[in-house]
Design an enzyme around this catalytic site. Structure first.
Site, PDB file in Angstrom:
ATOM      1  N   LEU A  77       0.851  -1.192   0.000  1.00 24.37           N
ATOM      2  CA  LEU A  77       0.000   0.000   0.000  1.00 24.37           C
ATOM      3  C   LEU A  77       0.886   1.241   0.000  1.00 24.37           C
ATOM      4  O   LEU A  77       1.512   1.566   0.994  1.00 24.37           O
ATOM      5  CB  LEU A  77      -0.915   0.012   1.228  1.00 24.37           C
ATOM      6  CG  LEU A  77      -1.797  -1.219   1.449  1.00 24.37           C
ATOM      7  CD1 LEU A  77      -2.653  -1.033   2.703  1.00 24.37           C
ATOM      8  CD2 LEU A  77      -2.666  -1.486   0.241  1.00 24.37           C
ATOM      9  N   GLY A  78       0.976   1.901  -1.134  1.00 27.49           N
ATOM     10  CA  GLY A  78       1.803   3.094  -1.264  1.00 27.49           C
ATOM     11  C   GLY A  78       3.038   2.837  -2.095  1.00 27.49           C
ATOM     12  O   GLY A  78       3.685   1.800  -1.950  1.00 27.49           O
TER      13      GLY A  78
ATOM     14  N   GLY B 116       5.430   5.629  -2.739  1.00 26.99           N
ATOM     15  CA  GLY B 116       6.232   6.843  -2.680  1.00 26.99           C
ATOM     16  C   GLY B 116       7.700   6.485  -2.533  1.00 26.99           C
ATOM     17  O   GLY B 116       8.162   5.461  -3.043  1.00 26.99           O
TER      18      GLY B 116
ATOM     19  N   GLY C 168       7.804   3.191  -0.407  1.00 27.69           N
ATOM     20  CA  GLY C 168       7.148   2.107  -1.122  1.00 27.69           C
ATOM     21  C   GLY C 168       7.914   1.664  -2.343  1.00 27.69           C
ATOM     22  O   GLY C 168       8.016   0.457  -2.639  1.00 27.69           O
TER      23      GLY C 168
ATOM     24  N   VAL D  62      13.167 -17.015   4.318  1.00 29.74           N
ATOM     25  CA  VAL D  62      11.810 -17.257   4.795  1.00 29.74           C
ATOM     26  C   VAL D  62      11.437 -18.735   4.733  1.00 29.74           C
ATOM     27  O   VAL D  62      10.778 -19.278   5.619  1.00 29.74           O
ATOM     28  CB  VAL D  62      10.796 -16.424   3.968  1.00 29.74           C
ATOM     29  CG1 VAL D  62       9.365 -16.853   4.265  1.00 29.74           C
ATOM     30  CG2 VAL D  62      10.979 -14.936   4.236  1.00 29.74           C
TER      31      VAL D  62
ATOM     32  N   GLY E 246      13.669   4.844  11.245  1.00 31.07           N
ATOM     33  CA  GLY E 246      14.073   4.284   9.966  1.00 31.07           C
ATOM     34  C   GLY E 246      14.773   2.949  10.051  1.00 31.07           C
ATOM     35  O   GLY E 246      14.229   1.959  10.538  1.00 31.07           O
TER      36      GLY E 246
ATOM     37  N   ASP F  33       6.081  14.798  14.766  1.00 31.27           N
ATOM     38  CA  ASP F  33       6.666  13.529  14.320  1.00 31.27           C
ATOM     39  C   ASP F  33       7.394  12.838  15.474  1.00 31.27           C
ATOM     40  O   ASP F  33       7.197  11.642  15.730  1.00 31.27           O
ATOM     41  CB  ASP F  33       7.628  13.794  13.160  1.00 31.27           C
ATOM     42  CG  ASP F  33       8.378  12.559  12.704  1.00 31.27           C
ATOM     43  OD1 ASP F  33       7.807  11.764  11.933  1.00 31.27           O
ATOM     44  OD2 ASP F  33       9.529  12.373  13.140  1.00 31.27           O
TER      45      ASP F  33
ATOM     46  N   LYS G 253       6.628   9.140  17.731  1.00 23.24           N
ATOM     47  CA  LYS G 253       7.652   8.113  17.940  1.00 23.24           C
ATOM     48  C   LYS G 253       7.923   7.909  19.430  1.00 23.24           C
ATOM     49  O   LYS G 253       8.150   6.769  19.870  1.00 23.24           O
ATOM     50  CB  LYS G 253       8.928   8.512  17.198  1.00 23.24           C
ATOM     51  CG  LYS G 253       8.757   8.535  15.690  1.00 23.24           C
ATOM     52  CD  LYS G 253       9.947   9.158  14.976  1.00 23.24           C
ATOM     53  CE  LYS G 253       9.744   9.191  13.477  1.00 23.24           C
ATOM     54  NZ  LYS G 253      10.832   9.897  12.755  1.00 23.24           N
TER      55      LYS G 253
END
Length: 455
Positions: free
Chosen positions: A18-19, A21, A24, A42, A142, A209, A213
């Site tokens: 979803l997204g 930008g 993404g 995995v 991040g 912001d 956090k």
């Protein structure tokens, strides 16, 4: 049959994004380019089955993905995925899409700090109800792995304090004010030119912001629900060149800090009660402190725990690839649960500690006063501190030349700049002291007030 052949023959896990930008796009590229390695880690391949975007016709030929994967029908996409990655940000439609994904049986990986800080408990409950995972390492700092160490590595310890620089934009601005002498506006413009700040930098420079956090960090560290509206917040827009210079004279630097602290308060009955103090504000911190040397747009989080002692986490706190690194780490974790069974950690809020008001937070003040240079002034100032039970650590005085155009009664009077640094005290007592000082007839102006941390 080799392990790699077995991985190839197993049905892939379907990933919806979803997204698309900055973050993404990096997630999509890394999913494709690192597909073989991710499959080996995995135990099943990860298949990107769709990317929800606002405009399907936009040119995205730079991404190594099939153009047919782009869709504006996010609702349909999340119902046919095993793992949903949400990097669109904001509250809606992100929340509704995440809830729909969970109801459809998909685990969710999110980088949405605002949503997690506002609705984390409700989303945890949804995940538990539907037996899926909710991971969000990328929501704070991040690429820096900080949430998982707090939640898992320190699960057997007691975290006392989390002190962090968690917004790269503000750190860049304050760093340039310190190292180049730039003013606030000039430093912000430079940050925007370099892509560190948005065209509207309000969320960063006003501390919103960082507050989101801080709420996430405090919730994990202290096993207590903390929402962003419970976080005391001050931005950096009022930080002046004089404040930065005053910090330099103390061998300190000004940083916007997220401070999450477990404290003990003494009630009127003399009994001690534990609580959580969560705040975001600019503060002076010694250059010798590990956070004092964090430069440019980097982030860092400093953790103090009973047994582990002091720990430092440092790195890139934003950007496409760094944030995508944290996102994909979560994707691998939830995918492994899909393959091997079981679920990851849910919400841990058993401690349910009270979130304290800012007035109860323990801190120190650096106060700059413009005072008349006459006998008895220092005694008056000291009395104000004593009356509010605030202890003075240091006092410095600089004589200022007489002002021939000063107010009636002050014209031609020699003035002094009085710098007072306090010992630790409740913020309410410190604030009350400042108000009392401003009412003294010998104090012409309370020039600046800034908190001091880390000393």
């Amino acid at each position: 049959m080799s392990e790699n052949q077995q991985v190839t023959q197993e049905a892939p896990l379907r990933v919806a994004l979803l997204g698309c930008g900055v973050v993404g796009s990096s997630v999509a590229r890394m999913l494709v380019e690192h597909g073989d390695d991710l499959a080996a880690r995995v135990g099943r391949r990860l298949e990107l089955v769709g990317i929800a975007v606002r405009r399907a016709g936009k040119d995205r030929s730079d991404l190594p993905v099939d153009p047919a994967l782009f869709t504006t029908d996010a609702e349909s996409l999340v119902t046919r995925a095993d793992i949903v990655v949400e990097v669109i940000g904001g509250i809606e439609p992100a929340r509704s899409l995440i809830e729909l994904a969970m109801k459809s049986g998909a685990s969710v990986v999110s980088a949405n700090k605002a949503l997690l800080a506002e609705a984390g408990p409700a989303l945890y409950a949804e995940a538990a109800e539907h037996g899926v995972d909710l991971y969000y390492e990328a929501a704070v700092a991040g690429a820096i792995p900080i949430l998982r160490p707090i939640r898992e590595s320190l699960a057997g310890d007691e975290v006392r304090k989390v002190l962090g620089i968690v917004n790269g934009t503000t750190n860049y601005v304050l760093d340039k004010m310190d190292t180049t002498g730039q003013g606030f506006a000039e430093a912000v413009e430079q940050a925007q030119a370099l892509g560190y700040a948005e065209a509207d930098p309000t969320a960063d420079v006003e501390g919103f912001d960082a507050a989101a956090k801080a709420a996430i960090l405090a919730s994990l560290a202290f096993h207590t629900r903390v929402s962003s509206d419970q976080v005391y917040r001050e931005g950096i827009t009022e930080v002046s060149a004089a404040d930065v210079q005053a910090a330099r004279e103390m061998d300190c630097v000004v940083k916007l800090l997220a401070i999450c602290e477990r404290t003990e308060t003494i009630g009127s009955d003399g009994r001690s009660t534990a609580g959580v103090s969560v705040r975001v504000h600019p503060a002076m911190i010694p250059r010798s402190h590990p956070l004092g040397g964090v430069r440019d747009a980097f982030n860092a989080v400093f953790v103090e725990a009973d047994a582990a002692g002091q720990l430092m986490f440092y790195g890139k706190g934003a950007g496409g690839d760094p944030t995508a690194s944290a996102v994909l780490g979560d994707v691998v974790a939830v995918a492994r649960h899909r393959v091997g069974g079981g679920r990851g950690h849910g919400e841990s809020a058993y401690a349910d500690l009270p979130v304290l008001e800012m007035g109860q937070a323990l801190t120190r003040y650096h106060i700059s006063l413009d005072v008349a240079d006459r006998p008895g002034v220092l005694a008056q100032v000291a009395t104000s501190f004593a009356e509010h039970a605030v202890s003075i650590e240091t006092v410095r005085q600089h004589i200022i030349a007489a002002d021939p155009d000063g107010p009636d009664g002050d014209a031609g009077e020699t003035r002094a700049n009085l710098i007072v640094v306090t010992h630790t005290a409740p913020d309410a007592a410190l604030s009350a002291t400042v108000r009392a000082l401003s009412g003294l007839d010998t104090v012409r102006e309370v020039v600046s007030v800034m908190r001091v941390e880390g000393a």
